[in-house]
Design a protein around this motif. Sequence first.
Motif, short mmCIF file in Angstrom:
data_model
loop_
_atom_site.label_atom_id
_atom_site.label_comp_id
_atom_site.label_asym_id
_atom_site.label_seq_id
_atom_site.Cartn_x
_atom_site.Cartn_y
_atom_site.Cartn_z
N GLY A 80 104.46 37.16 18.13
CA GLY A 80 104.35 37.75 16.71
C GLY A 80 103.15 37.43 15.76
N VAL A 81 102.49 37.88 15.10
CA VAL A 81 101.24 38.32 14.60
C VAL A 81 99.97 36.82 13.53
N GLY A 82 101.12 36.38 12.80
CA GLY A 82 100.02 35.58 12.42
C GLY A 82 100.37 34.06 13.40
N THR A 83 99.78 32.77 12.89
CA THR A 83 99.75 32.13 13.34
C THR A 83 100.21 30.97 12.66
N CYS A 84 100.66 30.57 11.54
CA CYS A 84 101.14 29.71 10.39
C CYS A 84 100.35 28.44 9.99
N GLY A 85 98.82 28.74 10.43
CA GLY A 85 98.98 27.11 11.08
C GLY A 85 97.05 27.01 11.23
N PRO A 86 96.84 25.50 10.75
CA PRO A 86 94.96 25.20 11.74
C PRO A 86 95.42 24.94 12.60
N ARG A 87 94.18 25.21 13.48
CA ARG A 87 93.93 24.39 14.84
C ARG A 87 94.68 23.00 14.79
N GLY A 88 94.23 22.68 13.95
CA GLY A 88 94.89 20.97 14.07
C GLY A 88 95.98 19.96 14.00
N PHE A 89 96.96 21.75 14.01
CA PHE A 89 98.72 21.60 13.12
C PHE A 89 99.39 22.43 13.56
N TYR A 90 100.10 22.87 15.08
CA TYR A 90 100.20 23.51 15.72
C TYR A 90 100.17 24.92 15.75
N GLY A 91 98.34 25.09 15.40
CA GLY A 91 97.95 27.12 15.85
C GLY A 91 97.31 26.40 16.99
N THR A 92 96.99 26.32 17.44
CA THR A 92 96.49 26.10 18.41
C THR A 92 97.60 26.98 19.81
N PHE A 93 96.69 28.14 20.51
CA PHE A 93 97.84 28.62 20.94
C PHE A 93 97.33 28.52 21.97
N ASP A 94 98.01 28.99 23.62
CA ASP A 94 97.73 29.03 24.98
C ASP A 94 96.77 30.13 25.33
N VAL A 95 96.23 31.40 23.92
CA VAL A 95 95.20 33.00 23.94
C VAL A 95 93.91 32.17 23.21
N HIS A 96 94.09 30.64 22.64
CA HIS A 96 92.88 30.53 22.29
C HIS A 96 92.19 29.13 22.96
#
Lengths: 447, 561
Positions: free
Chosen positions: A129-145
């Motif tokens: 999808g497009v957005g990550t819907c959260g900061p890095r600390g709360f389920y916003g860390t993707f494997d891509v990052h």
Amino acid sequence: MATVAEQWVLVEMVQALYEAPAYHLILEGILILWIIRLLFSKTYKLQERSDLTVKEKEELIEEWQPEPLVPPVSKDHPALNYNIVSGPPSHNIVVNGKECINFASFNFLGLLDNPRLKAAALASLKKCGVGTCGPRGFYGTFDVHLDLEDRLAKFMKTEEAIIYSYGFATIASAIPAYSKRGDIVFVDKAACFAIQKGLQASRSDIKLFNHNDMDDLQRLLKEQEIEDQKNPRKARVTRRFIVVEGLYMNTGTICPLPELVKLKYRYKARIFLEESLSFGVLGEHGRGVTEHFGIDIDDIDLISANMENSLASIGGFCCGRSFVIDHQRLSGQGYCFSASLPPLLAAAAIEALNIMEENPGIFAVLKEKCKRIHKALQGISGLKVVGESISPAFHLQLEESTGCRERDVKLLQEIVTQCMDRGIALTLARYLEKEEKYLPPPSLVQP
Amino acid sequence: MRTEPGGCCCRRPVRANDCVANGEVRNGYVRSSAATAAAAASQIHHVTQNGGLYKRPFNEGFEETPMLVAVLTYVGYGVLTLFGYLRDFLRHWRIEKCHHATEREEQKDFVSLYQDFENFYTRNLYMRIRDNWNRPICSVPGARVDIMERQSHDYNWSFKYTGNVIKDVINMGSYNYLGFARNTGPCQEAAAKVLEEYGVGVCSTRQEIGNLDKHEELEKLVASFLGVEAAMTYGMGFATNSMNIPALVSKGCLILSDELNHASLVLGARLSGATIRVFKHNNMQSLEKLLKDAIVYGQPRTRRPWKKILILVEGIYSMEGSIVRLPEVIALKKKYKAYLYLDEAHSIGALGPTGRGVVDYFGLDPEDVDIMMGTFTKSFGASGGYIGGKKELIDYLRTHSHSAVYATSPSPPVVEQIVTSMKCIMGQDGTTLGKECIQQLAENVRYFRRRLKNMGFIIYGNEDSPVVPLMLYMPAKIGAFGREMLKRNIGVVVVGFPATPIIESRARFCLSAAHTKEMLDTALKEIDEVGDLLHLKYSRHRSVPLLDRPFDETTYEETED
């Protein structure tokens, strides 16, 4: 023993009272009476609280008129009407309906319309999808990052890298994470606006040195050393930082990094290097100004860059040793309190890094082209070229200023408009006149 | 302006949903005894009849911390601190292995980069439960998400990825209020098309050559969505606040900011150079007192009148789940001629019968709010921020905002995602999908909150807010709750110090329109189990409506740079 002492005290006291001179007793008596009076008098009221009556307060509230929220902007303010670009901002760009060759975007390696980048971003879009819907600390860390951080660290040959979701916020969050009130920062006068905001947020002592002038910087460092010797205890807890850019946005010149490293070890200050323009441009493999000068990357404490120039994506990163970078994961404001980078932009950045690693020849090509254009523009009457010959972004300034900044700006705007009519897109360098500490003279930017 | 079938432009009577809301909310509010019920109910009525400002009951409650729990929490932190000192001692004398990174040998005689005490909390308390945060995911952050499994063999100092993926975890942590975080569907297709055409990056600022036609289209759409004259969009929500507040106020102005404002608002206020005064959270008496004192006494020391007064509030406060008392704030603002800056990061799209945020929720006029700011990250599934207001304001920001001059413009596929999702919410794409999502979210919120309250947990915040904080208090329970819920395949967010006061740590659920009733039921069942296991059901049903919180006549805090 105690009773004898007690008796002694009582007898002595009574005797002393009889034997004391009269003035002594009178003074003591007055003192005691004064203390009693103070104890029983009314408490002292602060002047302000009792002056205004309720009616007067209401009148003041009625009378007060605030300034308008924003001052009016004149219709022909040069920055009011933006150029509208229809279609992709690649090498051939359509500005306000005119087709031009694009000399105004920071698309140094030409990766903006590369099909591989688009394919990688598309794949990521289909997966996440497009957005990550959260900061890095709360389920916003993707494997891509995590991948992108690994790749950047490997590319720059450092231990760790950290990604921000916006280029401006990168250096503006990194500086206040380390430098606090009471610390000292030595910064170049031509530093870009993002650095200035980061310094303002950090509330540290700022000492400016003349642009690229190492003697001036040494003078300031020596003065600081003398101050330290006067107060060694304070000196032991005051951190010192030097903030420089690899390739300055405002002048197009490169910072003298070898001398800076020497000064660093001599005066014990840490170096923060901002490489937004030099990442992907300088150096044999595009690793920036450290590779350009052949300096060991561990000598620089923090390198910060944004991915919006050479990598043709959005966002920024900081890299360095784990000891330094890891701190930002909990105290970098733009990292902890903001949503993470959309994964499609991260995927595009990874693909751009792949391209950079596969063809190291493009950096030489870029340097060649820069040198050629630089030479070709040298002879134009009335305009002088400001910037290094290998810098892809340089300024064209008026040789003789008309004396008034507004008129200069109007003249340059005329030049820009005429160029656009002939199919070349240029841009006026934009500054916030009231906010910048050292305003560079008006110029055209040509990346 | 907005084209709504059968409704006037600005004032939106909230009668349709209101009756249903009234009935359910009042019935669902559990009370222990009739006496307290009558008293509390009358107090709530008192609030709603406050000059007729509120068209619907404003039910917000923050139950008091039980005394025993508070004492035990402090004891818990005391024990942790003692152990922290012990471990630091052992590490210093090399009895225990030191895991964290250290300074370079060549730079050992430099002034140390970090103060030892600064990191005491990080080293000794945060490290123990660090596995509850930064959990990496590898799928779209929708109602169900795939989390990458990671293990630590040295007590959370370093993580290794086992390669396994925990599939289909119910996601109660992402800010996905209307369910637009999807990797299929019309939004994704439109974004893919724009990606093919325009590419990913922009490589320039708005004022130079980065202003695409897509940005102009988006800004017109945002303005019509909010009901304001014009709008401007930016690439990052955090940066919107920190770069535009300094453009609007400067030295000689006064900023009145809520106690619990977000870091971006605080940073923007500090960077502006204005004087900042803080009023108690959502407390209108505190705000009024500050306004009165400010106008009557003027600037400190010089007594000159203030140039401008700006009130900074948020629509929904994400740590408390409370909604700002907007009608009262607007009444105060009009009386004292101040300006209002409303940050709708969490409330846009999530509140209101048509999803237009907290202004819509209260049925007020968007023109009363001077500066409406919001982000696209939460309800629209994209990224970036916007500011809406009168045309003069936006013209001024186009010329003087730091972001327009120095920062890159938003990326085209992201812009397209916002455009498509906004059109969907407004109903302009021809379907009723938007309306259904909004209704689904409202139902989910009511249901979830009612069930949790019935179970006996302490829940903070307003009855209608999709952010649901569940109190945990004790430090050990923070880690335990997060881990137990993950074992049961539910991903939650737990928050502790310093984001919250030290004894008020909580778990925070973010509801979404994408959650079906079955998912909510499963989640509630698991929360019930874990609540019994960890003894989290502290509630004694003695909720105190916010108005009762004692307002003490202390002087305000003043921060000047």
